[in-house]
Write a protein that holds these residues in place. Structure first.
Motif, PDB file in Angstrom:
ATOM      1  N   ALA A   1      10.620  17.324 -19.748  1.00  0.00           N
ATOM      2  CA  ALA A   1      11.360  16.368 -18.762  1.00  0.00           C
ATOM      3  C   ALA A   1      12.612  16.964 -18.353  1.00  0.00           C
ATOM      4  N   PHE A   2      13.284  17.977 -18.989  1.00  0.00           N
ATOM      5  CA  PHE A   2      14.638  18.190 -18.601  1.00  0.00           C
ATOM      6  C   PHE A   2      14.792  19.309 -17.510  1.00  0.00           C
ATOM      7  N   ILE A   3      15.885  18.985 -16.744  1.00  0.00           N
ATOM      8  CA  ILE A   3      15.982  19.760 -15.715  1.00  0.00           C
ATOM      9  C   ILE A   3      17.618  20.156 -15.776  1.00  0.00           C
ATOM     10  N   ASP A   4      17.977  21.304 -15.740  1.00  0.00           N
ATOM     11  CA  ASP A   4      19.411  21.652 -15.951  1.00  0.00           C
ATOM     12  C   ASP A   4      19.992  21.637 -14.576  1.00  0.00           C
ATOM     13  N   LEU A   5      20.972  20.805 -14.394  1.00  0.00           N
ATOM     14  CA  LEU A   5      21.533  20.602 -12.851  1.00  0.00           C
ATOM     15  C   LEU A   5      22.760  21.451 -12.790  1.00  0.00           C
ATOM     16  N   THR A   6      23.308  22.114 -13.993  1.00  0.00           N
ATOM     17  CA  THR A   6      24.627  22.724 -13.946  1.00  0.00           C
ATOM     18  C   THR A   6      24.527  23.750 -12.703  1.00  0.00           C
ATOM     19  N   PRO A   7      25.803  23.587 -11.678  1.00  0.00           N
ATOM     20  CA  PRO A   7      25.724  24.640 -10.483  1.00  0.00           C
ATOM     21  C   PRO A   7      25.795  25.983 -11.162  1.00  0.00           C
ATOM     22  N   PRO A   8      25.292  26.797 -10.308  1.00  0.00           N
ATOM     23  CA  PRO A   8      24.268  26.522  -8.925  1.00  0.00           C
ATOM     24  C   PRO A   8      23.055  26.232  -9.428  1.00  0.00           C
TER      25      PRO A   8
ATOM     26  N   THR B   1      19.145  26.219  -9.192  1.00  0.00           N
ATOM     27  CA  THR B   1      18.221  27.202  -8.729  1.00  0.00           C
ATOM     28  C   THR B   1      17.087  26.572  -7.916  1.00  0.00           C
ATOM     29  N   THR B   2      16.749  27.448  -7.099  1.00  0.00           N
ATOM     30  CA  THR B   2      15.308  26.783  -6.322  1.00  0.00           C
ATOM     31  C   THR B   2      14.248  26.415  -7.311  1.00  0.00           C
ATOM     32  N   THR B   3      14.146  27.052  -8.407  1.00  0.00           N
ATOM     33  CA  THR B   3      13.084  26.622  -9.415  1.00  0.00           C
ATOM     34  C   THR B   3      13.298  25.193  -9.860  1.00  0.00           C
ATOM     35  N   ALA B   4      14.507  24.954 -10.278  1.00  0.00           N
ATOM     36  CA  ALA B   4      14.920  23.437 -10.944  1.00  0.00           C
ATOM     37  C   ALA B   4      14.796  22.263  -9.729  1.00  0.00           C
ATOM     38  N   GLN B   5      14.886  22.775  -8.420  1.00  0.00           N
ATOM     39  CA  GLN B   5      14.762  21.859  -7.226  1.00  0.00           C
ATOM     40  C   GLN B   5      13.475  21.526  -7.163  1.00  0.00           C
ATOM     41  N   GLU B   6      12.543  22.618  -7.161  1.00  0.00           N
ATOM     42  CA  GLU B   6      10.983  22.461  -7.033  1.00  0.00           C
ATOM     43  C   GLU B   6      10.443  21.687  -8.084  1.00  0.00           C
ATOM     44  N   GLN B   7      10.840  21.944  -9.317  1.00  0.00           N
ATOM     45  CA  GLN B   7      10.740  21.139 -10.448  1.00  0.00           C
ATOM     46  C   GLN B   7      10.955  19.784 -10.345  1.00  0.00           C
ATOM     47  N   ALA B   8      11.927  19.583  -9.941  1.00  0.00           N
ATOM     48  CA  ALA B   8      12.624  17.937  -9.755  1.00  0.00           C
ATOM     49  C   ALA B   8      11.691  17.384  -8.635  1.00  0.00           C
ATOM     50  N   LEU B   9      11.425  17.974  -7.553  1.00  0.00           N
ATOM     51  CA  LEU B   9      10.656  17.419  -6.459  1.00  0.00           C
ATOM     52  C   LEU B   9       9.134  17.154  -7.091  1.00  0.00           C
ATOM     53  N   GLN B  10       8.555  18.150  -7.740  1.00  0.00           N
ATOM     54  CA  GLN B  10       7.224  18.052  -8.291  1.00  0.00           C
ATOM     55  C   GLN B  10       6.952  16.788  -9.081  1.00  0.00           C
ATOM     56  N   THR B  11       7.950  16.615 -10.083  1.00  0.00           N
ATOM     57  CA  THR B  11       7.647  15.749 -10.920  1.00  0.00           C
ATOM     58  C   THR B  11       8.106  14.198 -10.092  1.00  0.00           C
ATOM     59  N   LEU B  12       9.138  14.082  -9.444  1.00  0.00           N
ATOM     60  CA  LEU B  12       9.303  12.833  -8.512  1.00  0.00           C
ATOM     61  C   LEU B  12       8.220  12.524  -7.523  1.00  0.00           C
ATOM     62  N   LEU B  13       7.501  13.605  -6.935  1.00  0.00           N
ATOM     63  CA  LEU B  13       6.506  13.053  -5.755  1.00  0.00           C
ATOM     64  C   LEU B  13       4.981  13.234  -6.413  1.00  0.00           C
ATOM     65  N   HIS B  14       4.936  13.921  -7.261  1.00  0.00           N
ATOM     66  CA  HIS B  14       3.277  14.286  -7.517  1.00  0.00           C
ATOM     67  C   HIS B  14       2.858  13.889  -8.773  1.00  0.00           C
ATOM     68  N   ASN B  15       3.391  13.329  -9.862  1.00  0.00           N
ATOM     69  CA  ASN B  15       3.089  13.009 -11.121  1.00  0.00           C
ATOM     70  C   ASN B  15       3.344  11.536 -11.369  1.00  0.00           C
ATOM     71  N   SER B  16       3.086  10.810 -10.611  1.00  0.00           N
ATOM     72  CA  SER B  16       3.510   9.342 -10.565  1.00  0.00           C
ATOM     73  C   SER B  16       3.065   8.541 -11.824  1.00  0.00           C
ATOM     74  N   HIS B  17       2.011   9.021 -12.652  1.00  0.00           N
ATOM     75  CA  HIS B  17       1.870   8.212 -14.154  1.00  0.00           C
ATOM     76  C   HIS B  17       1.290   9.413 -14.949  1.00  0.00           C
ATOM     77  N   MET B  18       1.697  10.775 -14.757  1.00  0.00           N
ATOM     78  CA  MET B  18       0.974  11.799 -15.459  1.00  0.00           C
ATOM     79  C   MET B  18       1.542  11.559 -16.824  1.00  0.00           C
TER      80      MET B  18
END
Length: 170
Positions: free
Chosen positions: A144-151, A153-170
């Protein structure tokens, strides 16, 4: 809620998307910047964890007020998709994006078979030298953890969006 960590998170994660969100403060757990956020018709609870000076990691409260005035853990059949918990320590920052299913697996939500928890410790990836139980908990929380320490990464952004939008009750 103009300085809520979610605003900074959204600026980085929602870049190049047409996503919008609405934060609604929650009266309970205000010391954890408690609110809900609606993103693309999905509802998430949001908290900011507190760093504890004598123990590694952070602590977050996540409970609701029962009809009789006592506190109780959130139920597994709650209508939210999960819990976003922001952690900031020194120059590091991150977010735990727990789905309802993950919270249930961790024993945080109440079900007919488990009491649930009113709060729990969090161990971001940067926490080291943990005791065996904390190491086990960190491993269970790691997906569940995503490191947001700048900068960010594109991978972190994609991972965040994937969880937020596609895994509603996963």
């Amino acid at each position: 809620m103009s300085h809520h960590p979610f605003h900074t998170y959204a600026q980085h994660v929602f870049v190049d998307t047409d996503l919008t969100y609405r934060l609604t403060p929650e009266p309970e757990n205000a010391e954890y910047q408690a609110c809900t956020v609606t993103i693309a018709d999905t509802l998430w609870r949001v908290r900011t964890a507190k760093i504890t000076p004598t123990k590694p990691g952070a602590f977050v409260a996540c409970w609701q007020r029962a009809a009789d005035g006592t506190t109780e853990p959130f139920p597994a059949d709650d209508r939210v998709h999960g819990l976003l918990v922001f952690v900031n320590e020194n120059q590091r920052s991150g977010v735990f994006q727990f789905t309802q299913s993950h919270l249930e697996q961790l024993g945080v939500l109440s079900t007919p078979k488990q009491a649930g928890k009113r709060g729990f410790r969090l161990y971001p990836a940067w926490c080291t030298n943990l005791n065996p139980q904390a190491t086990k908990t960190q491993a269970a929380q790691a997906p569940a953890f995503i490191d947001l320490t700048p900068p960010l990464t594109t991978t972190a952004q994609e991972q965040a969006l994937q969880t937020l939008l596609h895994n509603s009750h996963m």
